[in-house]
Design a protein around this motif. Sequence first.
Motif, PDB file in Angstrom:
ATOM      1  N   ASN A  72       0.822  -1.214   0.000  1.00 35.98           N
ATOM      2  CA  ASN A  72       0.000   0.000   0.000  1.00 35.98           C
ATOM      3  C   ASN A  72       0.854   1.262   0.000  1.00 35.98           C
ATOM      4  OD1 ASN A  72      -2.312  -1.523   0.030  1.00 35.98           O
ATOM      5  ND2 ASN A  72      -2.689  -1.310   2.218  1.00 35.98           N
ATOM      6  N   ALA A  73       1.960   1.235   0.751  1.00 35.73           N
ATOM      7  CA  ALA A  73       2.800   2.430   0.850  1.00 35.73           C
ATOM      8  C   ALA A  73       3.446   2.762  -0.486  1.00 35.73           C
ATOM      9  CB  ALA A  73       3.862   2.226   1.925  1.00 35.73           C
ATOM     10  N   ILE A  74       3.840   1.740  -1.257  1.00 36.31           N
ATOM     11  CA  ILE A  74       4.486   1.986  -2.547  1.00 36.31           C
ATOM     12  C   ILE A  74       3.471   2.404  -3.607  1.00 36.31           C
ATOM     13  CG2 ILE A  74       5.682   0.832  -4.460  1.00 36.31           C
ATOM     14  CD1 ILE A  74       7.363  -0.614  -2.434  1.00 36.31           C
ATOM     15  N   THR A  75       2.288   1.819  -3.576  1.00 34.11           N
ATOM     16  CA  THR A  75       1.298   2.115  -4.618  1.00 34.11           C
ATOM     17  C   THR A  75       0.393   3.300  -4.275  1.00 34.11           C
ATOM     18  OG1 THR A  75      -0.202   0.454  -3.661  1.00 34.11           O
ATOM     19  CG2 THR A  75       1.267  -0.270  -5.430  1.00 34.11           C
ATOM     20  N   LYS A  76       0.184   3.568  -2.972  1.00 37.44           N
ATOM     21  CA  LYS A  76      -0.764   4.617  -2.580  1.00 37.44           C
ATOM     22  C   LYS A  76      -0.128   5.738  -1.758  1.00 37.44           C
ATOM     23  CE  LYS A  76      -4.528   1.226  -2.326  1.00 37.44           C
ATOM     24  NZ  LYS A  76      -5.537   0.610  -1.439  1.00 37.44           N
ATOM     25  N   GLY A  77       0.999   5.474  -1.135  1.00 34.46           N
ATOM     26  CA  GLY A  77       1.620   6.458  -0.250  1.00 34.46           C
ATOM     27  C   GLY A  77       1.483   6.040   1.201  1.00 34.46           C
ATOM     28  N   VAL A  78       2.414   6.511   2.032  1.00 34.83           N
ATOM     29  CA  VAL A  78       2.400   6.163   3.450  1.00 34.83           C
ATOM     30  C   VAL A  78       1.325   6.970   4.162  1.00 34.83           C
ATOM     31  CG1 VAL A  78       3.764   6.099   5.568  1.00 34.83           C
ATOM     32  CG2 VAL A  78       4.858   5.661   3.368  1.00 34.83           C
ATOM     33  N   PRO A  79       0.456   6.322   4.935  1.00 32.95           N
ATOM     34  CA  PRO A  79      -0.600   7.081   5.623  1.00 32.95           C
ATOM     35  C   PRO A  79      -0.025   7.969   6.721  1.00 32.95           C
ATOM     36  CG  PRO A  79      -0.600   4.783   6.327  1.00 32.95           C
ATOM     37  CD  PRO A  79       0.359   4.879   5.180  1.00 32.95           C
ATOM     38  N   VAL A  80      -0.504   9.210   6.776  1.00 34.39           N
ATOM     39  CA  VAL A  80      -0.082  10.168   7.797  1.00 34.39           C
ATOM     40  C   VAL A  80      -1.177  10.254   8.840  1.00 34.39           C
ATOM     41  CG1 VAL A  80       0.496  12.564   8.254  1.00 34.39           C
ATOM     42  CG2 VAL A  80       1.308  11.465   6.168  1.00 34.39           C
ATOM     43  N   ASP A  81      -0.790  10.052  10.085  1.00 37.29           N
ATOM     44  CA  ASP A  81      -1.785  10.060  11.159  1.00 37.29           C
ATOM     45  C   ASP A  81      -2.010  11.456  11.732  1.00 37.29           C
ATOM     46  OD1 ASP A  81      -2.243   7.025  11.664  1.00 37.29           O
ATOM     47  OD2 ASP A  81      -0.078   7.230  11.564  1.00 37.29           O
ATOM     48  N   GLN A  82      -0.984  12.297  11.680  1.00 37.03           N
ATOM     49  CA  GLN A  82      -1.103  13.604  12.330  1.00 37.03           C
ATOM     50  C   GLN A  82      -0.056  14.557  11.772  1.00 37.03           C
ATOM     51  OE1 GLN A  82      -0.621  13.336  16.556  1.00 37.03           O
ATOM     52  NE2 GLN A  82      -1.414  15.369  16.964  1.00 37.03           N
ATOM     53  N   VAL A  83      -0.403  15.843  11.735  1.00 35.22           N
ATOM     54  CA  VAL A  83       0.561  16.891  11.403  1.00 35.22           C
ATOM     55  C   VAL A  83       0.662  17.818  12.604  1.00 35.22           C
ATOM     56  CG1 VAL A  83       1.183  18.742   9.823  1.00 35.22           C
ATOM     57  CG2 VAL A  83      -0.077  16.771   8.968  1.00 35.22           C
ATOM     58  N   LYS A 111       9.172   4.593  -6.932  1.00 41.26           N
ATOM     59  CA  LYS A 111      10.556   4.499  -6.466  1.00 41.26           C
ATOM     60  C   LYS A 111      10.798   5.438  -5.284  1.00 41.26           C
ATOM     61  CE  LYS A 111      12.475   3.166 -10.971  1.00 41.26           C
ATOM     62  NZ  LYS A 111      13.415   3.537 -12.057  1.00 41.26           N
ATOM     63  N   VAL A 112      10.226   6.623  -5.363  1.00 47.13           N
ATOM     64  CA  VAL A 112      10.385   7.582  -4.273  1.00 47.13           C
ATOM     65  C   VAL A 112       9.737   7.040  -3.002  1.00 47.13           C
ATOM     66  CG1 VAL A 112       9.854   9.912  -3.485  1.00 47.13           C
ATOM     67  CG2 VAL A 112      10.479   9.513  -5.873  1.00 47.13           C
ATOM     68  N   ARG A 113       8.568   6.434  -3.145  1.00 51.11           N
ATOM     69  CA  ARG A 113       7.881   5.896  -1.966  1.00 51.11           C
ATOM     70  C   ARG A 113       8.618   4.702  -1.385  1.00 51.11           C
ATOM     71  NH1 ARG A 113       1.900   6.529  -4.678  1.00 51.11           N
ATOM     72  NH2 ARG A 113       1.577   8.705  -4.076  1.00 51.11           N
ATOM     73  N   LEU A 114       9.267   3.913  -2.244  1.00 49.53           N
ATOM     74  CA  LEU A 114      10.100   2.816  -1.747  1.00 49.53           C
ATOM     75  C   LEU A 114      11.134   3.348  -0.764  1.00 49.53           C
ATOM     76  CD1 LEU A 114      11.455  -0.039  -1.804  1.00 49.53           C
ATOM     77  CD2 LEU A 114      12.749   0.790  -3.780  1.00 49.53           C
ATOM     78  N   ALA A 115      11.798   4.442  -1.128  1.00 49.52           N
ATOM     79  CA  ALA A 115      12.803   5.026  -0.238  1.00 49.52           C
ATOM     80  C   ALA A 115      12.151   5.556   1.043  1.00 49.52           C
ATOM     81  CB  ALA A 115      13.548   6.139  -0.962  1.00 49.52           C
ATOM     82  N   GLU A 116      10.992   6.186   0.910  1.00 51.61           N
ATOM     83  CA  GLU A 116      10.345   6.808   2.065  1.00 51.61           C
ATOM     84  C   GLU A 116       9.960   5.797   3.134  1.00 51.61           C
ATOM     85  OE1 GLU A 116       8.355  10.637  -0.241  1.00 51.61           O
ATOM     86  OE2 GLU A 116       7.136   8.875   0.204  1.00 51.61           O
ATOM     87  N   ILE A 117       9.452   4.619   2.722  1.00 48.24           N
ATOM     88  CA  ILE A 117       8.972   3.666   3.729  1.00 48.24           C
ATOM     89  C   ILE A 117      10.112   3.023   4.503  1.00 48.24           C
ATOM     90  CG2 ILE A 117       6.884   3.138   2.438  1.00 48.24           C
ATOM     91  CD1 ILE A 117       8.180   0.479   1.632  1.00 48.24           C
ATOM     92  N   THR A 118      11.341   3.111   3.999  1.00 52.14           N
ATOM     93  CA  THR A 118      12.473   2.536   4.712  1.00 52.14           C
ATOM     94  C   THR A 118      13.120   3.532   5.663  1.00 52.14           C
ATOM     95  OG1 THR A 118      14.118   3.161   3.040  1.00 52.14           O
ATOM     96  CG2 THR A 118      12.946   1.084   2.714  1.00 52.14           C
ATOM     97  N   GLY A 119      12.585   4.749   5.724  1.00 51.66           N
ATOM     98  CA  GLY A 119      13.193   5.792   6.538  1.00 51.66           C
ATOM     99  C   GLY A 119      14.216   6.613   5.762  1.00 51.66           C
ATOM    100  N   GLY A 120      14.352   6.345   4.448  1.00 46.16           N
ATOM    101  CA  GLY A 120      15.271   7.101   3.598  1.00 46.16           C
ATOM    102  C   GLY A 120      14.532   8.173   2.824  1.00 46.16           C
ATOM    103  N   GLY A 121      14.970   8.420   1.590  1.00 45.86           N
ATOM    104  CA  GLY A 121      14.313   9.444   0.785  1.00 45.86           C
ATOM    105  C   GLY A 121      15.140   9.812  -0.425  1.00 45.86           C
ATOM    106  N   LEU A 122      14.787  10.933  -1.047  1.00 41.85           N
ATOM    107  CA  LEU A 122      15.557  11.467  -2.163  1.00 41.85           C
ATOM    108  C   LEU A 122      16.817  12.141  -1.643  1.00 41.85           C
ATOM    109  CD1 LEU A 122      12.734  13.065  -4.312  1.00 41.85           C
ATOM    110  CD2 LEU A 122      14.104  11.070  -4.904  1.00 41.85           C
ATOM    111  N   LEU A 123      17.868  12.123  -2.439  1.00 43.13           N
ATOM    112  CA  LEU A 123      19.142  12.651  -1.996  1.00 43.13           C
ATOM    113  C   LEU A 123      19.754  13.479  -3.109  1.00 43.13           C
ATOM    114  CD1 LEU A 123      20.803  12.308   0.629  1.00 43.13           C
ATOM    115  CD2 LEU A 123      22.194  10.678  -0.608  1.00 43.13           C
ATOM    116  N   MET A 124      19.459  14.784  -3.124  1.00 36.91           N
ATOM    117  CA  MET A 124      20.029  15.650  -4.145  1.00 36.91           C
ATOM    118  C   MET A 124      21.494  15.964  -3.849  1.00 36.91           C
ATOM    119  SD  MET A 124      17.729  15.969  -6.348  1.00 36.91           S
ATOM    120  CE  MET A 124      18.488  17.229  -7.362  1.00 36.91           C
ATOM    121  N   ASP A 125      21.846  15.998  -2.584  1.00 31.03           N
ATOM    122  CA  ASP A 125      23.213  16.311  -2.183  1.00 31.03           C
ATOM    123  C   ASP A 125      23.811  15.077  -1.538  1.00 31.03           C
ATOM    124  OD1 ASP A 125      25.567  17.212  -1.139  1.00 31.03           O
ATOM    125  OD2 ASP A 125      24.733  18.998  -0.197  1.00 31.03           O
TER     126      ASP A 125
END
Length: 598
Positions: A125-136, A528-542
């Motif tokens: 679900n996280a890769i195809t739909k996005g990680v659910p956010v419970d609170q901001v 691909k971006v969501r794959l990185a996000e669910i592992t605690g990583g992310g995009l890395l421009m630098d």
Amino acid sequence: MSSKFRVIVSLLFLILCFDLSTGYAEERLKLPEAQRMYGFAAFVSAYQYALEDKIDEALEKLEVAIKWDPYLVEYYLLKAFCMYNLGRFDEAVTNLNFYLEVRNKDFFAKSFLEDVREKKVYVKNAITKGVPVDQVLLSNSFALWEELGVSPLDRFIPYMPGRPVCSGENLFFTDQIRGKLYIYQKDDDREKWEKKEVFDVGKGILKAIPLGAQELALLFDTGLLKLTRWNKDKGKLEETHEVDLDLSSPSDGVSIGGGIIGVAERIEGRVSFIRAATGENIYSWSPPDVKNFKPVSLAVHGPILAVGDASSMRVYLFDLVDRKVIREFSFEAPPRAVELFNSSEGAVLTEDGSLYIISAIKDQAELLAKKIFPEAWFLFNMEGKVYATDTRLFKGSSLKLIAKKGYLVMRAPSREGSFWKVEARVVIPFGKVELENVILQGVIEGQLAEVEVLEKTAPPESVVRIEAPLSLEDKELQLVASRASVLAIKGSALPKDTASLIRLGNFALAKGIKIFILPDNAIPEVEKVRLAEITGGGLLMDEESNMLKGGVMKLKISSASTPNVPGSRDDSGLLVLGRIGPTTVEGRIPFWSSFIQF
């Protein structure tokens, strides 16, 4: 065979035969004793390999064990553990179900099965739909300088500031009237921001757009684009060349990867995508149903571009790969600034001082605060938080996403005297998590045990960079896992199909490996971006970013235990449950205690 080994084998034989159904036990006992012992010896060898994270060798020995002893039900439990470690969650579930058909009272196996099922659904679900956010969470107002820990001597009062930008370890401010570029970096203790450089770049500087570790594109309000290289060692900003973009009214610009920048033109009413090195306009976009399109703010994360339109009072989420609008939101006042937290969620600040949360998976914007401070102009993303600040940087607030779904991932434990030593990581998406109020409880061989956190932070993690296409063969994955706790992968090296990305996500989550996507020539797909996000990583421009640094918790688990715990007497191994502050750690990942000692 030593007498010690005979005793261990005999004890283990009794453990393995405990709680079987009568018919099953009788059938097994019909096997010749030597055949059962050969099968068990192979199983013990497989178990040792599994503890050492040598999964391929463990599976080979398991197949030998089941050939000698077709009734060895622990074969399915250990195989499920091996499949889990390889990210093959479907096969792990199948083998656990086989095991529980016979050992239906095994609390340990039931917990493991529940955890694998949860992870399987979560990753897909996280890769195809996005990680659910419970609170901001929205902080109280503060002075931005104080929040950043900037000393009074390092502060400045901008006359007409451009939009702040944070990239990796660098924070950029511009002043259009003075024509200056200010660069801040973290101090040696990584707690406060210090003014590193001040450069005279020319009046009308609108924004500094990082293109890499040292490359900066400077966008001016005249449409001029200067490409520069920041020589950190010499403290110089060297201009490589400049390009006249032939744009009369730029209002904002962002890097979308591959040397391409997006520029908003508020008077001509379009967003242009330009190759920075040549000034070539690749294509332009404006919404077809808006007559007086006035884009004033841009934000980008992976393939998602957020565009704030002051004329129609809308914000558009635009897919850069498919070149189409995937969502649009209407507001009661013109949007002043937009920013994206990740591939799904973003924030919008309107000219009346209202703050909204938008999501690619929801139709309506959510009002978070009214009149937060009406003179606020900017939103910018820094170290997992989005900051709202006024033009003089005297007022600010920060926003942070909270995802309650997290997982506790541990390496196989080792025994030291009367204690078990364990290394663990809590895998939670969306930036940093303060490891406070750690509550953990261990179960060793079916009995409760105390868990003490020795250290919350370990030395920087080992990083492996992957540029060639990543193989999903089990041996290749095991090799990667043995070398790194962080993978920095080029976007082009990741598999293209969703099923393979899910498999890789399963593997990374099972091993506690963070994935970061490195800059590439092509814009990465959102999966691909969501794959990185669910592992605690992310995009890395630098690539010098401090996001690649971090560590694990070190735990000390007492072998002292108390009676009357859930589960049957044949519960074996180490099972750790816990939570961290307001974030519930719902993972129940098992690690068997080493009950074989040679």
